[in-house]
Design a protein around this motif. Structure first.
Motif, short mmCIF file in Angstrom:
data_model
loop_
_atom_site.label_atom_id
_atom_site.label_comp_id
_atom_site.label_asym_id
_atom_site.label_seq_id
_atom_site.Cartn_x
_atom_site.Cartn_y
_atom_site.Cartn_z
N ILE A 153 -8.52 4.45 -3.83
CA ILE A 153 -8.36 2.98 -3.72
C ILE A 153 -9.63 2.30 -3.21
O ILE A 153 -9.86 1.14 -3.50
CB ILE A 153 -7.17 2.61 -2.81
CG1 ILE A 153 -7.21 3.41 -1.51
CG2 ILE A 153 -5.86 2.82 -3.54
CD1 ILE A 153 -6.18 2.98 -0.50
N PHE A 154 -10.50 3.04 -2.46
CA PHE A 154 -11.74 2.42 -1.99
C PHE A 154 -12.82 2.39 -3.08
O PHE A 154 -13.87 1.78 -2.90
CB PHE A 154 -12.26 3.12 -0.73
CG PHE A 154 -11.25 3.15 0.38
CD1 PHE A 154 -10.68 1.98 0.85
CD2 PHE A 154 -10.85 4.36 0.95
CE1 PHE A 154 -9.72 2.00 1.86
CE2 PHE A 154 -9.89 4.38 1.97
CZ PHE A 154 -9.33 3.21 2.43
N ARG B 130 -4.07 -1.57 -0.69
CA ARG B 130 -4.97 -0.86 0.20
C ARG B 130 -4.49 -1.05 1.63
O ARG B 130 -3.71 -1.96 1.91
CB ARG B 130 -6.40 -1.37 0.01
CG ARG B 130 -6.53 -2.85 -0.08
CD ARG B 130 -7.75 -3.34 -0.90
NE ARG B 130 -8.95 -2.60 -0.65
CZ ARG B 130 -9.60 -1.91 -1.63
NH1 ARG B 130 -9.18 -1.94 -2.87
NH2 ARG B 130 -10.68 -1.24 -1.33
N PRO B 131 -4.95 -0.20 2.57
CA PRO B 131 -4.41 -0.27 3.94
C PRO B 131 -4.54 -1.67 4.56
O PRO B 131 -3.59 -2.15 5.16
CB PRO B 131 -5.26 0.75 4.70
CG PRO B 131 -5.76 1.71 3.66
CD PRO B 131 -5.90 0.93 2.40
N ASN B 132 -5.70 -2.30 4.42
CA ASN B 132 -5.88 -3.68 4.87
C ASN B 132 -6.18 -4.53 3.64
O ASN B 132 -7.31 -4.52 3.14
CB ASN B 132 -7.04 -3.77 5.87
CG ASN B 132 -6.79 -2.96 7.13
OD1 ASN B 132 -5.77 -3.11 7.78
ND2 ASN B 132 -7.73 -2.09 7.47
N LEU C 57 -3.16 6.74 -2.09
CA LEU C 57 -4.61 6.74 -1.85
C LEU C 57 -5.40 6.81 -3.14
O LEU C 57 -6.60 6.53 -3.15
CB LEU C 57 -5.00 7.90 -0.93
CG LEU C 57 -4.63 7.69 0.55
CD1 LEU C 57 -4.84 8.98 1.33
CD2 LEU C 57 -5.47 6.58 1.18
N PHE D 263 0.85 -1.19 0.00
CA PHE D 263 0.00 0.00 0.00
C PHE D 263 0.89 1.24 0.00
O PHE D 263 1.76 1.38 0.84
CB PHE D 263 -0.89 -0.02 1.25
CG PHE D 263 -1.54 1.30 1.56
CD1 PHE D 263 -2.31 1.95 0.61
CD2 PHE D 263 -1.36 1.89 2.80
CE1 PHE D 263 -2.91 3.17 0.91
CE2 PHE D 263 -1.95 3.10 3.10
CZ PHE D 263 -2.73 3.75 2.16
N ARG E 98 -10.77 -2.12 -6.89
CA ARG E 98 -10.58 -3.42 -6.23
C ARG E 98 -9.08 -3.75 -6.09
O ARG E 98 -8.73 -4.89 -5.76
CB ARG E 98 -11.27 -4.54 -7.06
CG ARG E 98 -12.76 -4.34 -7.33
CD ARG E 98 -13.72 -4.89 -6.31
NE ARG E 98 -13.54 -6.28 -5.97
CZ ARG E 98 -14.38 -6.97 -5.20
NH1 ARG E 98 -15.49 -6.39 -4.73
NH2 ARG E 98 -14.15 -8.21 -4.89
N ILE F 153 -7.46 -7.01 2.23
CA ILE F 153 -8.37 -8.15 2.31
C ILE F 153 -9.00 -8.37 0.94
O ILE F 153 -9.59 -7.44 0.38
CB ILE F 153 -9.47 -7.90 3.36
CG1 ILE F 153 -8.84 -7.66 4.73
CG2 ILE F 153 -10.45 -9.08 3.42
CD1 ILE F 153 -9.85 -7.24 5.79
#
Lengths: 128, 128
Positions: free
Chosen positions: B80-81, B88-90, B67, B64, B84, B92
């Motif tokens: 990034i939110f 990214r920060p987490n 942004l 990561f 896909r 998952i």
């Protein structure tokens, strides 16, 4: 090996006890507010009202104890990976909701089933 | 505050470098094997071939840094939110796939897009 993550924000819901939480995602349920930490707000660029998003959160009050549990719908005993119960080794909640409004680091959605002040892990566009 | 999780297993895929990974979930892509740790196998009770599941995994090789990034599809810059991307920060990953076969702690599915030996976080029945 253990891994660490850091919440990117939190979710405000009307539910302050587990008994108050709805049993499932319901698109017509109460409004919930997702708050993103200031340092991550730029990561929301491009998300708009009407967009479906996948919200991932950490159900930090859930206690994992058993590998099988009765289904809340049918009473049938099932493995926790065959259920949506929060009582699982990694209590990650996952819900697809629609953005009703987004202003700076605050996103209004409807129908999350988690406790007030639940830590937020991630937001992604939902797959269509 | 930081939180910890422990993988419940791992995912074997044919992809050993990030360049080899498909860009998206594709239901007709290569077979992948999900392995559950022995101590969690009883949690699979009630899952059967044909069931759609949500698989959550930790894309531990993703870095990561920014942004906003260009969309891989359109080149358009997005947060990034709103993408896909694994960066990214987490990190998952979340994918809905169908169980093709399940024997003890091994689940055969098709079309995950993650690297070989990706840590597995959770499996849930997919919402219909």
């Amino acid at each position: 090996m253990k891994y660490q993550f850091q919440p990117i924000g939190h979710i405000k819901t009307p539910y302050n006890t587990i008994d108050e939480c709805p049993r499932n995602i319901n698109k017509n349920a109460a409004p919930c507010h997702i708050f993103i930490k200031e340092e991550y707000i730029d990561g929301l660029f491009g998300l708009n009202s009407g967009d479906p998003i996948l919200v991932l959160y950490w159900m930090d009050k859930a206690k994992f104890s058993h590998l099988t549990l009765p289904s809340r719908k049918t009473g049938e005993i099932k493995g926790i990976f065959a259920l949506r119960t929060p009582q699982r080794p990694n209590p990650i909640g996952a819900a697809v909701v629609t953005i009703e409004d987004i202003i700076e680091g605050e996103i209004l959605v409807r129908g999350l089933d988690c406790l007030n002040m639940t830590p937020l892990l991630d937001i992604k566009p939902a797959m269509k």
